[in-house]
Design an enzyme around this catalytic site. Sequence first.
Site, PDB file in Angstrom:
ATOM      1  N   GLY A  17       0.940  -1.195  -0.063  1.00  0.00           N
ATOM      2  CA  GLY A  17       0.011   0.079  -0.088  1.00  0.00           C
ATOM      3  C   GLY A  17       0.815   1.260   0.071  1.00  0.00           C
ATOM      4  O   GLY A  17       0.487   2.321   0.513  1.00  0.00           O
ATOM      5  N   SER A  40       1.572   3.315  -2.158  1.00  0.00           N
ATOM      6  CA  SER A  40       1.037   4.379  -2.767  1.00  0.00           C
ATOM      7  C   SER A  40      -0.158   5.037  -2.287  1.00  0.00           C
ATOM      8  O   SER A  40      -0.849   6.014  -2.940  1.00  0.00           O
ATOM      9  CB  SER A  40       0.993   4.141  -4.472  1.00  0.00           C
ATOM     10  OG  SER A  40      -0.285   3.084  -4.563  1.00  0.00           O
ATOM     11  N   VAL A  72      -0.496  -8.334  -5.635  1.00  0.00           N
ATOM     12  CA  VAL A  72      -0.526  -9.198  -4.202  1.00  0.00           C
ATOM     13  C   VAL A  72      -0.912 -10.730  -4.529  1.00  0.00           C
ATOM     14  O   VAL A  72      -0.764 -11.610  -3.626  1.00  0.00           O
ATOM     15  CB  VAL A  72      -1.337  -8.480  -3.153  1.00  0.00           C
ATOM     16  CG1 VAL A  72      -0.557  -7.143  -2.955  1.00  0.00           C
ATOM     17  CG2 VAL A  72      -2.793  -8.329  -3.522  1.00  0.00           C
ATOM     18  N   ASP A  74      -4.040   0.069  16.509  1.00  0.00           N
ATOM     19  CA  ASP A  74      -5.009   1.055  16.709  1.00  0.00           C
ATOM     20  C   ASP A  74      -4.259   2.377  17.203  1.00  0.00           C
ATOM     21  O   ASP A  74      -3.672   2.600  18.235  1.00  0.00           O
ATOM     22  CB  ASP A  74      -5.772   0.688  18.132  1.00  0.00           C
ATOM     23  CG  ASP A  74      -6.877   1.520  18.282  1.00  0.00           C
ATOM     24  OD1 ASP A  74      -6.767   2.724  18.161  1.00  0.00           O
ATOM     25  OD2 ASP A  74      -8.008   0.948  18.752  1.00  0.00           O
ATOM     26  N   HIS A  75      -4.396   3.370  16.228  1.00  0.00           N
ATOM     27  CA  HIS A  75      -3.673   4.464  16.175  1.00  0.00           C
ATOM     28  C   HIS A  75      -3.742   5.392  17.615  1.00  0.00           C
ATOM     29  O   HIS A  75      -3.134   6.236  17.969  1.00  0.00           O
ATOM     30  CB  HIS A  75      -3.357   5.226  15.137  1.00  0.00           C
ATOM     31  CG  HIS A  75      -4.806   6.220  14.670  1.00  0.00           C
ATOM     32  ND1 HIS A  75      -5.766   5.564  14.223  1.00  0.00           N
ATOM     33  CD2 HIS A  75      -4.928   7.414  15.128  1.00  0.00           C
ATOM     34  CE1 HIS A  75      -6.699   6.601  14.448  1.00  0.00           C
ATOM     35  NE2 HIS A  75      -6.355   7.847  14.484  1.00  0.00           N
ATOM     36  N   ASP A  82     -16.101   1.551  12.932  1.00  0.00           N
ATOM     37  CA  ASP A  82     -14.941   2.393  12.466  1.00  0.00           C
ATOM     38  C   ASP A  82     -14.335   3.029  13.822  1.00  0.00           C
ATOM     39  O   ASP A  82     -13.298   2.941  13.616  1.00  0.00           O
ATOM     40  CB  ASP A  82     -15.462   3.377  11.616  1.00  0.00           C
ATOM     41  CG  ASP A  82     -14.481   4.249  11.220  1.00  0.00           C
ATOM     42  OD1 ASP A  82     -13.417   3.856  10.412  1.00  0.00           O
ATOM     43  OD2 ASP A  82     -14.505   5.460  11.167  1.00  0.00           O
ATOM     44  N   HIS A 134     -11.172   2.350  18.717  1.00  0.00           N
ATOM     45  CA  HIS A 134     -10.666   3.215  19.431  1.00  0.00           C
ATOM     46  C   HIS A 134     -11.403   3.631  20.855  1.00  0.00           C
ATOM     47  O   HIS A 134     -11.091   3.878  21.892  1.00  0.00           O
ATOM     48  CB  HIS A 134     -10.827   4.656  18.705  1.00  0.00           C
ATOM     49  CG  HIS A 134     -10.261   4.546  17.296  1.00  0.00           C
ATOM     50  ND1 HIS A 134      -8.922   3.749  17.158  1.00  0.00           N
ATOM     51  CD2 HIS A 134     -10.616   4.961  16.163  1.00  0.00           C
ATOM     52  CE1 HIS A 134      -8.651   3.945  15.674  1.00  0.00           C
ATOM     53  NE2 HIS A 134      -9.776   4.529  15.246  1.00  0.00           N
ATOM     54  N   LYS A 161     -19.452  11.525  12.754  1.00  0.00           N
ATOM     55  CA  LYS A 161     -19.123  12.503  11.922  1.00  0.00           C
ATOM     56  C   LYS A 161     -19.908  13.744  11.998  1.00  0.00           C
ATOM     57  O   LYS A 161     -21.085  13.566  12.200  1.00  0.00           O
ATOM     58  CB  LYS A 161     -19.076  11.699  10.583  1.00  0.00           C
ATOM     59  CG  LYS A 161     -18.174  10.552  10.404  1.00  0.00           C
ATOM     60  CD  LYS A 161     -16.976  10.649  10.162  1.00  0.00           C
ATOM     61  CE  LYS A 161     -15.911   9.421   9.906  1.00  0.00           C
ATOM     62  NZ  LYS A 161     -14.599   9.556   9.773  1.00  0.00           N
TER      63      LYS A 161
HETATM   64  C1  BG6 Z   1      -9.880   6.290  11.741  1.00  0.00           C
HETATM   65  C2  BG6 Z   1     -11.281   6.196  11.311  1.00  0.00           C
HETATM   66  O1  BG6 Z   1      -9.678   4.974  12.469  1.00  0.00           O
HETATM   67  O2  BG6 Z   1      -9.988   7.209  12.839  1.00  0.00           O
HETATM   68  C3  BG6 Z   1     -11.728   7.639  10.548  1.00  0.00           C
HETATM   69  O3  BG6 Z   1     -11.324   5.290  10.237  1.00  0.00           O
HETATM   70  C4  BG6 Z   1     -11.425   8.574  11.688  1.00  0.00           C
HETATM   71  O4  BG6 Z   1     -12.928   7.458  10.063  1.00  0.00           O
HETATM   72  C5  BG6 Z   1     -10.197   8.425  12.306  1.00  0.00           C
HETATM   73  O5  BG6 Z   1     -11.721   9.847  10.988  1.00  0.00           O
HETATM   74  C6  BG6 Z   1     -10.034   9.352  13.616  1.00  0.00           C
HETATM   75  O6  BG6 Z   1      -8.763   9.447  14.063  1.00  0.00           O
HETATM   76  P1  BG6 Z   1      -8.099  10.863  14.669  1.00  0.00           P
HETATM   77  O7  BG6 Z   1      -6.648  10.376  15.114  1.00  0.00           O
HETATM   78  O8  BG6 Z   1      -8.368  11.941  13.836  1.00  0.00           O
HETATM   79  O9  BG6 Z   1      -9.143  11.039  15.841  1.00  0.00           O
END
Ligand code: BG6
Length: 484
Positions: free
Chosen positions: A12, A14, A87, A178-179, A236, A241, A341
């Site tokens: 991924g 690109s 892939v 999970d960022h 999502d 999160h 959103k």
């Molecule tokens: C992502 C979702 O995991 O997190 C997005 O797929 C969302 O829809 C995003 O916008 C939000 O992340 P952050 O770091 O901007 O709060």
Amino acid sequence: SNEVNAIIIMFGGSGDLAHRKLYPALFGLFQHGILKDRFAVIGTARRPWSDDHYQGVVCDSVKEAGGTDDEAIAAFSQHFYYQSHDVTDADHYVTLKKLAAKLDDQYHVGGNRLYYMAMAPTFFSTIATHLKSEALLTDTGFNRLIIEKPFGHDYDSAKALNDAITGTFKEEQIYRIDHYLGKDMAQAILALRFANPWLKAVWNKEHIKDIQITLAEAVGVEERAGYYESAGALRDMVQNHVMQLLAYLTMDEPKALTSEAIHEVKAKAFDDLHRYTEEEARQNFVRAQYAAATVDGKQVPGYREEDGVAADSMTDTFVAGKMLTDNPKLAGVPIFIRTGKRLTRKSTQVTITFKGGDGLFGTTPGDQLTVYIEPNEGYTLELNAKKLGEASTLEREWLNMRHTDQAIADAPEAYERLIGDVLAGDQTNFNHWTELAQTWRYVDVISKAWAKDQTMPTYPAGSMGPKAAFDLLKDGDHHWYWQP
Ligand code: BG6
């Protein structure tokens, strides 16, 4: 030094995520000397790019993210190579393997490999399977897999994906992203809870009235309808999160600040979550879609009018819920969560509302402790205090702290921290399979309940969600906390 040698293979390469987040993050690691001389990145994707073109893309991405040191950016980009890749084609993995071996020699890497899956999830399993069948994993050095969300669509698909990747990688080689776990202020919850003995002493049902988690976004679905239509806010944001933050807020104290100890208490926190029947899920969770409205003088389309969204879409863009834990320490304390959103503004914040009481000063409201996770980073403690100049009249005072913009800018961004953790072999801030299994099982009940329901409430774009999300709190005099 903390320097780590590695060949990073980016599936991924690109794509949008790589461009927006991953290249800037790798550049941060380069500037901090964690990636130095002995590393190379192979970007792979379908389109036929040259190395030159790819290096230009990487430079642009770093600059767009605010990078200004042109010389360093150029030096950094020299470590990037591009390999056009299908892939599903076994031969392409052989080519990839040879290129990795060649670069390993050239940069004296010593066998370390990091495989990064940052592309459409449909291919995660295929890639993992081929990495094994074409024997890309090395015998010397580490082999680690970073895998992005979505990790499945429900429990069954997550399990199938997990089976595919564990056919190639062992659990201790897998880093499921999970960022939110890379965010400074998410990690700060642990310090807040366990470095302050007085707070530890009141973190229980005797003192806590409710816990709230809000992940509000101002943006709409943007260009992601293709993915979002099949996901929705519950999958999502809530399954990952929201529930990860919830675990940090409700888990027991870990025995140590180690990956193992933290994952142990998190798994227990998810186990302790009170499971709803479908009927209870329907009563305790609210979904909705944003509807057209004028926001800041601009006309904003409703979700069903967005490009790529079905005119009769039943995808949730907003979720609110009341959750409970069976952990005896917090049993009965409502945990209110909401995310969506096109809400009023971007803000991730968690609030603990403590119980008020009757005493010398009459009936006093409960104190409230808020952690601002993003974009503000800091804390507020709201409490009852004596009004200046009066004998015993009370007023609410705010103890307010925010990290400065400069301090925030100087701290590494979530992805830089997370990729740094992977290079260091630290799994603390990644999802174990157990947690994914637990969170999907919890969320699947809600999805099932909703699938049988033909109604989809709306909320005006720019608001804080439908009325039903406020009604959820009515019982017991709870109120959403929402401060800048
Ligand atoms: C992502 C979702 O995991 O997190 C997005 O797929 C969302 O829809 C995003 O916008 C939000 O992340 P952050 O770091 O901007 O709060």
